[in-house]
Write a protein that holds these residues in place. Structure first.
Motif, PDB file in Angstrom:
ATOM      1  N   HIS A 142       0.843  -1.188   0.000  1.00 25.64           N
ATOM      2  CA  HIS A 142       0.000   0.000   0.000  1.00 25.64           C
ATOM      3  C   HIS A 142       0.885   1.248   0.000  1.00 25.64           C
ATOM      4  O   HIS A 142       1.786   1.374   0.838  1.00 25.64           O
ATOM      5  N   ARG A 143       0.621   2.138  -0.936  1.00 24.88           N
ATOM      6  CA  ARG A 143       1.330   3.411  -0.961  1.00 24.88           C
ATOM      7  C   ARG A 143       0.694   4.307   0.091  1.00 24.88           C
ATOM      8  O   ARG A 143      -0.429   4.770  -0.048  1.00 24.88           O
ATOM      9  N   VAL A 144       1.425   4.550   1.168  1.00 16.53           N
ATOM     10  CA  VAL A 144       0.843   5.248   2.315  1.00 16.53           C
ATOM     11  C   VAL A 144       1.282   6.695   2.409  1.00 16.53           C
ATOM     12  O   VAL A 144       0.690   7.468   3.167  1.00 16.53           O
ATOM     13  N   ALA A 145       2.324   7.058   1.688  1.00 19.82           N
ATOM     14  CA  ALA A 145       2.771   8.460   1.744  1.00 19.82           C
ATOM     15  C   ALA A 145       3.600   8.752   0.503  1.00 19.82           C
ATOM     16  O   ALA A 145       4.289   7.875  -0.023  1.00 19.82           O
ATOM     17  N   LEU A 146       3.531   9.991   0.052  1.00 14.71           N
ATOM     18  CA  LEU A 146       4.347  10.452  -1.072  1.00 14.71           C
ATOM     19  C   LEU A 146       4.699  11.911  -0.826  1.00 14.71           C
ATOM     20  O   LEU A 146       3.832  12.782  -0.821  1.00 14.71           O
ATOM     21  N   GLU A 147       5.978  12.151  -0.597  1.00 17.31           N
ATOM     22  CA  GLU A 147       6.479  13.499  -0.344  1.00 17.31           C
ATOM     23  C   GLU A 147       7.407  13.887  -1.486  1.00 17.31           C
ATOM     24  O   GLU A 147       8.247  13.088  -1.922  1.00 17.31           O
ATOM     25  N   HIS A 148       7.273  15.111  -2.013  1.00 10.86           N
ATOM     26  CA  HIS A 148       8.126  15.519  -3.122  1.00 10.86           C
ATOM     27  C   HIS A 148       8.240  17.035  -3.154  1.00 10.86           C
ATOM     28  O   HIS A 148       7.498  17.761  -2.466  1.00 10.86           O
ATOM     29  N   VAL A 149       9.188  17.511  -3.985  1.00 12.16           N
ATOM     30  CA  VAL A 149       9.403  18.948  -4.124  1.00 12.16           C
ATOM     31  C   VAL A 149       8.990  19.426  -5.516  1.00 12.16           C
ATOM     32  O   VAL A 149       9.242  20.582  -5.861  1.00 12.16           O
ATOM     33  N   ASP A 150       8.375  18.549  -6.301  1.00 13.82           N
ATOM     34  CA  ASP A 150       7.905  18.953  -7.626  1.00 13.82           C
ATOM     35  C   ASP A 150       6.685  19.853  -7.499  1.00 13.82           C
ATOM     36  O   ASP A 150       6.138  20.050  -6.404  1.00 13.82           O
ATOM     37  N   GLU A 151       6.230  20.353  -8.648  1.00 13.98           N
ATOM     38  CA  GLU A 151       5.073  21.229  -8.620  1.00 13.98           C
ATOM     39  C   GLU A 151       3.860  20.480  -8.079  1.00 13.98           C
ATOM     40  O   GLU A 151       3.722  19.270  -8.276  1.00 13.98           O
ATOM     41  N   PRO A 152       2.960  21.154  -7.386  1.00 13.67           N
ATOM     42  CA  PRO A 152       1.801  20.493  -6.766  1.00 13.67           C
ATOM     43  C   PRO A 152       0.976  19.728  -7.790  1.00 13.67           C
ATOM     44  O   PRO A 152       0.729  20.209  -8.903  1.00 13.67           O
TER      45      PRO A 152
END
Length: 799
Positions: free
Chosen positions: A312-322
């Motif tokens: 299960h993909r439970v989190a995704l954090e990134h610095v790309d555009e929203p």
């Protein structure tokens, strides 16, 4: 000693987390097989000069074994055992520590602290020696006795795996998991680890004036300028300083991350903390995947993961555009990973997987798992690191870390840093998972033990509320119950086991079952509490509980109540809306023993409401319980549209006060009563003809109540029950009662205490089918003993 000793560096004091160590490994012949840079700085000889020489010629030992005048060993470290020479010569098989003094011509005297760890393993090495300048440990509130080395190793050598396994024996306060993690880190990074005080263990690197990023840049520029001017540059020292600085920054980053995660035992919040801690400082994108058992709060995942395991993909954090990632790889999606992917390799081996640059071919292979979504623009050309989230050697999940193409590629040091980060995150996640699992178990146990109270019984409507405590491990021992009794009566119970946790919940289940069993015997309230007290004492001396037991007679409009140390109930009078605490003899809690219980009869009127609760609702630490009881009375009298609304009003009034830690049980009953016109009672003799008379009586009564359509069924069931009483019961008479109150209740009471049982009648048998007929046609039926004998009853729904 070698005359080419480098000049003694300026004295600097150690701070927590930065202690330079000398690391020496001695083989079975007493020769040095490893000599670290720290050993060169502390003792003088270079690695080339030391390796292969007898250790006793190079280390601070006692007696004739040491060159005369060079070393002076003395007991300045708490009397921890013999000198280092005993360890060097194999005379001791246990870890030792001591203090020695170095005095060489042209060099200031140096106090040395040393630790020696014998090793057993397949390699030639037999002793690990750590040493440090004692002056480094001098500082404010920092005594030598408070510092002990954990493990230090500069490079890998044969037998290091065995040492890793023996580390918990050398340092019993260190867990196997932690020692394995530390050894793995040290072998990869090549820098020591120290244990500070009894509480904090931190990875440390030598602190030899290592510059930070800006200082390194300035030094590089200076070196370049020196080279341009033709001056010699010690490039080896410069590279070493740069290496130390890089490692120190990595460890500082790991310590910072460790401080940012694990602030809560909530699994979802912990996952967010782990993801946010690495972006953007370490990576540009961090996706976290967990096994479905972890998400569901179940037990530890069974077996190793495979190609069918759902992640299960439970989190995704990134610095790309929203929004760039949200539609393509949304949080909450579940998917397996094929065997050819680096993700499968990570989750099955439990090791980090480094992909310096995602090629077009690999990007296409990864994208093939996403139906109708092309993720290649998001991943192609990026550097990727997949790190496992493990606990107790089981992979709970993994993190996919991606860097932008213009950023430096992940390298081996990043792989080690990512593995350490994942190890710490895995431990935190496992703690949250275990807490979630235990909380689910406790709440399931609590819910299974709390009854599903019937909201409407004969002449009585009920409503309940249960609120778990706010303490960790919220399960408690509060309970409520309503029990159907003969004669259209209802038993109302509220109890509170002292304490919290699973033991209290288990005791609550035992006491609640006992109350139900004894209530079925129709025992008087005071006798029931007496028996319950005896049972609690037999179960154990720690079984203590309070209990309030009430029996409501809707025909006689009366309550019979007995109290065992419980919060008094509140009665709200329907006539004027006035509420009052009922003045009952308090009695002692269940389990105290030897204290009598008294029963009090309280007259009530139709429409009155009875409110029973546990002390968690009215009691707040630091506040007199009288304040809570007064608030209970006031809120109970507040008009409400329904019983549920009335309960909610009470909860809102009392639960808003700060400081409540205990769980709460609330039972409210509206005592509707049963009109005498809805009750018909006849006395029957024990003659066979009474069955026919009983049929005529109920036929006429049903006609007068307008329930003629039930006549055929009721006549049949009454005939079976009365016949059973006439044929098998002892005594001179029986009583037939018909009650209309929400349903049609029929009871036949006699003076025989033997309860009838349903028989498995064969085709040729003439008897044994009566109760089977009753069971087939009635909505509910049952038997119960009374003080005078027994009652057989059945219930039918009104048309």
């Amino acid at each position: 000693m070698d005359s080419g000793v480098p000049p003694t560096p300026p004295q600097q004091y150690a701070v927590a987390g930065r202690i330079p160590l000398a690391v020496v490994v001695v083989d079975g012949d007493g020769l040095v097989s490893h000599w670290s840079t720290g050993a060169r700085r502390l003792f003088g000889p270079t690695r080339e000069e030391a390796v292969g020489r007898p250790a006793v010629d190079l280390l601070p030992v006692t007696g004739a074994l040491a060159p005369e005048g060079e070393y002076d060993s003395y007991d300045g470290y708490g009397g921890l055992g013999p000198g280092l020479d005993a360890s060097l010569n194999g005379l001791t098989s246990y870890p030792a520590a001591g203090r020695a003094r170095l005095a060489e011509p042209g060099r200031a005297r140096v106090d040395v602290l040393w630790w020696a760890y014998p090793m057993v393993g397949p390699g030639e090495e037999r002793l690990l020696v750590l040493a440090a300048d004692a002056a480094q440990f001098v500082g404010e509130d920092q005594r030598v006795e408070r510092i002990a080395p954990g493990f230090a190793l500069h490079t890998e050598f044969p037998g290091s795996d065995e040492l890793a396994r023996r580390l918990p024996e050398i340092l019993p306060s260190m867990s196997v998991q932690e020692s394995t993690r530390i050894v793995s880190q040290v072998l990869d990074l090549g820098y020591p680890v120290l244990e500070f005080s009894h509480h904090d263990r931190v990875p440390v690197t030598p602190d030899w004036g290592v510059p930070r990023r800006a200082e390194r840049k300035a030094r590089q520029q200076a070196a370049e300028a020196a080279a341009a001017a033709g001056r010699a540059v010690d490039t080896a020292d410069l590279e070493q300083d740069l290496e130390y600085a890089a490692v120190r920054e990595r460890l500082e980053f790991l310590n910072e991350v460790s401080g940012r995660i694990g602030s809560s035992l909530d699994l979802a919040r912990t996952i967010q903390e782990v993801s946010a801690a690495v972006v953007p400082r370490f990576t540009d994108v961090a996706g976290t995947y967990l096994r479905e058992q972890v998400i569901a709060g179940e037990g530890f995942p069974d077996g190793p993961p495979d190609a069918t395991t759902m992640w299960h993909r439970v989190a995704l954090e990134h610095v790309d555009e929203p929004g760039r990632w949200d539609d393509v790889v949304p949080v909450g999606e579940s998917m397996p990973f094929p065997e050819h992917t680096p993700f499968f390799q990570c989750m099955t081996t439990g090791d980090p997987v480094l992909v310096p640059r995602i090629s077009e071919q690999m990007g296409t292979a990864i994208a093939s798992q996403f139906e109708k979504r092309d993720i290649r623009p998001l991943i192609s050309g990026r550097s990727m690191l997949v790190v496992p989230l493990k606990a107790r050697n089981v992979v709970l999940g993994f993190m996919i870390l991606l860097r932008h193409p213009e950023r430096a590629l992940f390298n081996d040091m990043d792989r080690v840093t990512g593995a350490e980060l994942a190890a710490r995150a895995g431990l935190v996640l496992d703690n949250a998972r275990m807490y979630t699992y235990q909380e689910n178990v406790a709440e399931t146990l609590q819910d299974s033990m709390l009854p599903q109270v019937t909201p409407r019984m004969a002449g009585c409507d009920t409503a309940t509320r249960y609120l778990p405590g706010t303490l960790l491990g919220r399960v408690g021992g509060d309970w409520f119950d309503s029990i159907k009794l003969p004669g259209s009566r209802t038993a109302l119970v509220v109890g509170d086991v002292m304490g919290h946790g699973l033991n209290s919940a288990a005791m609550m289940g035992q006491l609640r079952t006992a109350v139900q069993t004894m209530a079925a015997l129709d025992l008087p309230p005071e006798q029931l509490l007496r028996n319950l007290d005896d049972l609690a004492q037999r179960l154990g001396e720690h079984y203590l509980a309070t209990c309030l037991y009430a029996v409501y007679d809707p025909i006689g409009n009366e309550l019979q109540m007995a109290n065992a140390g419980h919060v008094p109930p509140v009665i709200v009078r329907a006539a004027d809306g006035r509420s009052e605490l009922l003045d009952l003899p308090t009695g002692a809690p269940i389990g105290v023993g030897g204290v009598p219980f008294r029963c009090v009869r309280v007259p009530v009127a139709p429409g009155d409401r009875l409110v029973m609760c546990t002390d968690g609702l009215v009691e707040v630490r630091g506040e007199d319980i009288g304040v809570g009881l007064a608030t209970l009375c006031e809120s109970a009298a507040h008009p409400a549209a329904s019983m549920d609304d009335a309960c909610d009003t009470i909860i809102r009034s009392l639960n808003t006060r700060g400081g409540r830690k205990d769980d709460v049980a609330l039972l409210m009953a509206r005592l509707n009563g049963i009109d005498p016109e809805d009750v018909a009672v006849w006395e029957l003799s024990r003659e066979p003809r009474e069955a026919a008379r009983a049929r005529r009586l109920v036929r006429g009564q049903l006609r007068s109540w307008g329930l003629a359509e039930l006549t055929e069924t009721v006549e049949l069931l009454v005939s079976e029950v009365v016949t059973n009483a006439v044929r098998h019961a002892s005594g001179r008479s029986a009583e037939l009662r018909l009650v209309r109150a929400g349903s049609l209740l029929c009871e036949v009471a006699d003076e025989d205490h033997n309860l009838p049982a349903m028989l498995d009648a064969r085709p040729a048998d003439e008897l044994g089918r009566g109760l089977r007929v009753v069971s087939s046609l009635a909505r509910e039926w049952g038997t119960s003993r009374t003080t005078e004998g027994k009652t057989v009853w059945f219930e039918l729904a009104l048309p």
